[in-house]
Design an enzyme around this catalytic site. Structure first.
Site, short mmCIF file in Angstrom:
data_model
loop_
_atom_site.label_atom_id
_atom_site.label_comp_id
_atom_site.label_asym_id
_atom_site.label_seq_id
_atom_site.Cartn_x
_atom_site.Cartn_y
_atom_site.Cartn_z
N ASP A 1 3.79 -9.17 -13.35
CA ASP A 1 3.65 -8.50 -12.83
C ASP A 1 4.36 -8.04 -11.05
O ASP A 1 4.53 -8.97 -10.27
CB ASP A 1 2.20 -8.87 -11.66
CG ASP A 1 0.97 -7.77 -10.69
OD1 ASP A 1 1.40 -6.83 -10.57
OD2 ASP A 1 0.34 -8.36 -9.83
N SER B 1 2.15 -2.37 -10.56
CA SER B 1 0.59 -2.93 -11.13
C SER B 1 0.31 -1.50 -11.17
O SER B 1 0.28 -0.18 -11.73
CB SER B 1 0.10 -3.55 -10.47
OG SER B 1 -0.88 -4.36 -10.95
#
Length: 302
Positions: free
Chosen positions: A191, A79
């Protein structure tokens, strides 16, 4: 009359044969020198964890590691960790990253759209990364770099180590419910923090001997969220904190910046986040230096 000469010649041949046989025996019995292979060079990996705006703390950590000349041979990011990590792997130094962080505006990365499986497209984020890296592919970065994402169809961790850096970082940063998932070939990605917010195991799989992990999800903002975005990010951060515990024990050094008071969507406290990263890295420095000293004594790093 020739018999004595024949006997003399035969005796000479026997003597020569015996002489060479003795030499062969001696040579074969002489211990061979033992050649010790050089020690295997150590590979030190920096693992940068997920945590949205708390990720400015990664810049502070890099400032300390760089100023103390801690070698980094690999970067693995999830991320926001992939966002910061790819810039450093490209060649920006920590102070350049700090300057970029301070000047970075939210609308340079966030492109709002009508909610449809997410209300941020992610195209601006991808473009920013590729612009900053001058369209350099992942495999051509100065430091080997890996971005961790999640195959949203299978639930598997996926590690991008080659190809378009902007696309890989966009996939790694695509928080479910906020960013639209990213389509790459026949797969859809979200993610990386969904499965691996602190990817220590991925670093080990790619050959890391020493893992320095930066955990920015260990603490959460204790305030109650007041918007949909804050609620999603708070929930995601709680998930990050729980899932990080699965891998954190397998790191050699864990750096934990105190960023619990910084909201996951709060760009206004980037200075504080950077400072907290510096503080946490300084606290971890004795342990890191101990490891570095041991590796140098063993001849595994220069």
């Amino acid at each position: 009359m020739q018999y004595p000469n024949f006997m003399k010649k035969m005796n000479r041949d026997v003597v020569c044969t015996v002489f060479f046989a003795i030499i062969l025996v001696v040579v074969s019995c002489t211990p061979k020198p033992v050649i010790t292979p050089p020690p295997k060079p150590a590979k030190i990996a920096l693992v940068l964890g997920a945590g949205a705006s708390k990720g400015f703390a990664h810049v502070g950590v890099l400032k300390i590691l760089e100023s103390h000349k801690i070698p980094i041979h690999m970067i693995v990011g999830t991320s926001v960790g992939s966002f910061v990590g790819c810039l450093y792997a490209y060649g920006y130094d920590a102070y350049q990253l700090q300057t970029m962080s301070i000047s970075l505006q939210r609308d340079e990365l966030i492109d709002l759209t009508i909610p449809d499986n997410g209300f941020v497209k992610g195209e601006k984020l991808e473009s920013y990364v590729n612009w900053a890296l001058k369209d350099t592919a992942i495999e051509k970065l100065q430091i080997p770099f890996h971005a961790v994402a999640t195959n949203i169809r299978t639930g598997e961790e996926v590690v991008f180590g080659k190809g378009n850096a902007g696309t890989a970082v966009r996939a790694s940063c695509s928080i479910p419910g906020i960013f639209r998932p990213v389509q790459i070939s026949d797969n859809t990605y979200a993610d990386g923090g969904v499965v691996s917010p602190l990817a220590v195991d991925a670093a080990r799989r790619y050959g890391a001997d020493v893992v320095i992990a930066v955990d920015i999800s260990a603490s959460i903002d204790n305030s109650s969220p007041t918007s949909t975005v804050e609620t999603i990010l708070q929930s995601v951060n709680i998930m990050y904190g729980r899932m990080t515990q699965v891998q954190i024990g397998r790191a050699d050094v864990v750096i934990k910046p105190n960023v619990g008071h910084i909201g996951s969507a709060d760009f206004s406290k980037r200075h504080e986040a950077i400072l907290e990263g510096e503080k946490a890295a300084m606290e971890a420095l004795p342990r890191i230096n101990q490891i570095i000293t041991s590796l140098r004594q063993a001849g595994r790093i220069p």
